[in-house]
Design a protein around this motif. Structure first.
Motif, PDB file in Angstrom:
ATOM      1  N   ALA A  61      13.840 -91.241  32.691  1.00  8.70           N
ATOM      2  CA  ALA A  61      14.608 -90.092  33.150  1.00  8.70           C
ATOM      3  C   ALA A  61      15.888 -89.997  32.318  1.00  8.70           C
ATOM      4  O   ALA A  61      16.992 -90.192  32.802  1.00  8.70           O
ATOM      5  N   THR A  62      15.737 -89.749  30.989  1.00 14.30           N
ATOM      6  CA  THR A  62      16.877 -89.713  30.091  1.00 14.30           C
ATOM      7  C   THR A  62      17.547 -88.348  30.078  1.00 14.30           C
ATOM      8  O   THR A  62      18.735 -88.242  29.819  1.00 14.30           O
ATOM      9  N   ALA A  63      16.766 -87.287  30.336  1.00 12.12           N
ATOM     10  CA  ALA A  63      17.340 -85.950  30.328  1.00 12.12           C
ATOM     11  C   ALA A  63      17.951 -85.663  31.695  1.00 12.12           C
ATOM     12  O   ALA A  63      17.253 -85.611  32.697  1.00 12.12           O
ATOM     13  N   VAL A  64      19.256 -85.514  31.715  1.00  7.28           N
ATOM     14  CA  VAL A  64      19.945 -85.263  32.971  1.00  7.28           C
ATOM     15  C   VAL A  64      19.856 -83.780  33.300  1.00  7.28           C
ATOM     16  O   VAL A  64      20.167 -82.931  32.476  1.00  7.28           O
ATOM     17  N   ARG A  65      19.405 -83.473  34.505  1.00  5.79           N
ATOM     18  CA  ARG A  65      19.278 -82.090  34.939  1.00  5.79           C
ATOM     19  C   ARG A  65      20.648 -81.555  35.326  1.00  5.79           C
ATOM     20  O   ARG A  65      21.358 -82.137  36.135  1.00  5.79           O
ATOM     21  N   THR A  66      21.019 -80.442  34.710  1.00  4.64           N
ATOM     22  CA  THR A  66      22.288 -79.827  35.044  1.00  4.64           C
ATOM     23  C   THR A  66      22.131 -78.987  36.309  1.00  4.64           C
ATOM     24  O   THR A  66      21.026 -78.685  36.743  1.00  4.64           O
ATOM     25  N   GLY A  67      23.249 -78.564  36.874  1.00  5.58           N
ATOM     26  CA  GLY A  67      23.191 -77.823  38.119  1.00  5.58           C
ATOM     27  C   GLY A  67      23.170 -78.773  39.295  1.00  5.58           C
ATOM     28  O   GLY A  67      23.053 -79.993  39.157  1.00  5.58           O
ATOM     29  N   THR A  68      23.272 -78.211  40.485  1.00  3.01           N
ATOM     30  CA  THR A  68      23.352 -79.009  41.702  1.00  3.01           C
ATOM     31  C   THR A  68      21.976 -79.203  42.315  1.00  3.01           C
ATOM     32  O   THR A  68      21.231 -78.242  42.512  1.00  3.01           O
ATOM     33  N   VAL A  69      21.639 -80.440  42.597  1.00  2.00           N
ATOM     34  CA  VAL A  69      20.393 -80.802  43.260  1.00  2.00           C
ATOM     35  C   VAL A  69      20.736 -81.461  44.585  1.00  2.00           C
ATOM     36  O   VAL A  69      21.637 -82.300  44.657  1.00  2.00           O
ATOM     37  N   ALA A  70      20.034 -81.063  45.631  1.00  5.77           N
ATOM     38  CA  ALA A  70      20.287 -81.625  46.960  1.00  5.77           C
ATOM     39  C   ALA A  70      19.060 -82.376  47.458  1.00  5.77           C
ATOM     40  O   ALA A  70      17.929 -82.080  47.068  1.00  5.77           O
ATOM     41  N   VAL A  71      19.303 -83.331  48.325  1.00  8.33           N
ATOM     42  CA  VAL A  71      18.249 -84.032  49.057  1.00  8.33           C
ATOM     43  C   VAL A  71      18.491 -83.802  50.540  1.00  8.33           C
ATOM     44  O   VAL A  71      19.613 -83.977  51.026  1.00  8.33           O
ATOM     45  N   VAL A  72      17.456 -83.385  51.259  1.00  5.21           N
ATOM     46  CA  VAL A  72      17.493 -83.314  52.708  1.00  5.21           C
ATOM     47  C   VAL A  72      16.370 -84.218  53.202  1.00  5.21           C
ATOM     48  O   VAL A  72      15.185 -83.907  53.007  1.00  5.21           O
ATOM     49  N   ALA A  73      16.715 -85.340  53.795  1.00  9.97           N
ATOM     50  CA  ALA A  73      15.745 -86.386  54.091  1.00  9.97           C
ATOM     51  C   ALA A  73      15.699 -86.716  55.576  1.00  9.97           C
ATOM     52  O   ALA A  73      16.732 -86.807  56.250  1.00  9.97           O
ATOM     53  N   HIS A  74      14.480 -86.909  56.068  1.00 11.26           N
ATOM     54  CA  HIS A  74      14.254 -87.437  57.412  1.00 11.26           C
ATOM     55  C   HIS A  74      14.328 -88.953  57.289  1.00 11.26           C
ATOM     56  O   HIS A  74      13.441 -89.588  56.739  1.00 11.26           O
ATOM     57  N   ARG A  75      15.392 -89.535  57.797  1.00 11.41           N
ATOM     58  CA  ARG A  75      15.644 -90.946  57.542  1.00 11.41           C
ATOM     59  C   ARG A  75      14.630 -91.889  58.174  1.00 11.41           C
ATOM     60  O   ARG A  75      14.556 -93.074  57.812  1.00 11.41           O
ATOM     61  N   LYS A  76      13.821 -91.400  59.118  1.00  8.56           N
ATOM     62  CA  LYS A  76      12.835 -92.261  59.767  1.00  8.56           C
ATOM     63  C   LYS A  76      11.493 -92.280  59.039  1.00  8.56           C
ATOM     64  O   LYS A  76      10.580 -93.007  59.435  1.00  8.56           O
TER      65      LYS A  76
END
Length: 309
Positions: A12-27
């Motif tokens: 994963a050498t190419a860094v993605r520009t812009g904002t990326v979000a994670v919405v995770a169900h922690r269980k």
């Protein structure tokens, strides 16, 4: 893991520009869990925002917050219930969803060919093509896989969570045949303004994809990008009829069942003579005597594998 985390087979050498979000169900769990997901994305994303929720119903608030912060891509970690809640909030936004299938059945991911493999799911989210897909909408709420009322809704309502956790999709059939009778209720269905069904039925289904609750291939011709929903009505009465019906469906021969009638359409109205439990994407929503269902073409953008049949 470090910033040189391997995603799939490529660094994963190419860094993605812009904002990326994670919405995770922690269980929910998959692979190395949320720690592995965070490490993989930290090395591949320039601006990452992170939300965890204890229940899927709390996810839409986080999705809307991510949108306000300018998220261009949202990774959803969880099962079909989590995906449905997030899709409902994302509908019409244009912001892409990347699915990390960490649930029990993961039916939307299965239908799209997204594997239960954390690193590959991340690679697809970051680098896979984006498809504009339809959603269904029932009584004001979007669904990605299916919705239903009657036997299907009762089945999901009474399914024991421990049993589901141990046996997955088989739990739905097991619980249904043991505890749900599938009583017949007078049902009227109109499709695109025309009367289509008027009689006693035990279940009404609406499918956006082919494989539905319980992993059953119910709608052979369904596609999530054809601007239509599949509609099915079952007249199966009792455990024996339902065992035969589910057997035909599981074998991919739904249209051969004497207890099933199937069509497709864009706008559907259902009137039930008695309140029935309805569900969408595996989550029960309560009882209703009227259902208003329609397809919402191109409502959701999803990151998908390169080759999708």
């Amino acid at each position: 893991m470090s910033a040189s985390t391997v995603v799939g087979d490529e660094p994963a050498t190419a860094v993605r520009t812009g904002t990326v979000a994670v919405v995770a169900h922690r269980k929910k769990t998959l692979g190395g869990g949320l720690d592995e997901l965070r490490a993989a994305l930290a090395g591949a994303v320039g601006n990452l925002i992170w939300y965890e929720v204890p229940k899927s119903r709390k996810a839409p608030k986080k999705v809307r917050k991510a949108l306000r912060k300018g998220a261009e891509l949202i990774f959803v970690w969880g099962g079909d219930g989590m995906v449905q809640r997030c899709a409902d909030a994302l509908a019409g936004s244009g912001t892409a969803m990347a699915i990390v299938p960490a649930g029990t059945a993961n039916l939307f991911a299965v239908n799209l060919g997204i594997p239960e493999d954390l690193r590959e799911a991340v690679r697809i989210g970051l680098h896979g093509p984006r498809r504009t897909l339809d959603l269904g909408r029932i009584n004001g709420e979007h669904f990605a896989v299916m919705a239903g009322a009657g036997f299907d809704g009762d089945l999901i309502r009474v399914a024991d969570r421990d049993l589901k956790g141990r046996f997955g999709r088989l739990a739905y059939m097991w619980t249904g045949l043991r505890h749900v009778r599938g009583e017949l209720v007078h049902t009227r269905v109109t499709v695109d303004g025309a009367d289509w069904f008027d009689g006693d039925a035990s279940c009404v289904l609406f499918g956006n994809v082919g494989t539905i609750t319980g992993g059953i291939p119910a709608f052979d011709d369904a596609r999530p990008d054809d601007s239509c929903l599949e509609i099915g009505v079952s007249t199966a009465d009792g455990a024996v009829d339902w065992a035969r019906t589910l057997g035909r469906m599981a074998a991919g021969r739904s249209e051969e069942s004497p207890f099933l009638r199937i069509t497709r359409g864009r706008k559907i109205k259902v009137r039930l003579a008695a309140p029935r439990t309805y569900e969408l994407d595996g989550g029960a929503r309560g009882e209703a005597t009227r259902l208003k269902v329609r397809v919402v073409p191109g409502a959701l953008t999803v990151c998908c594998p390169e080759a999708v049949s």
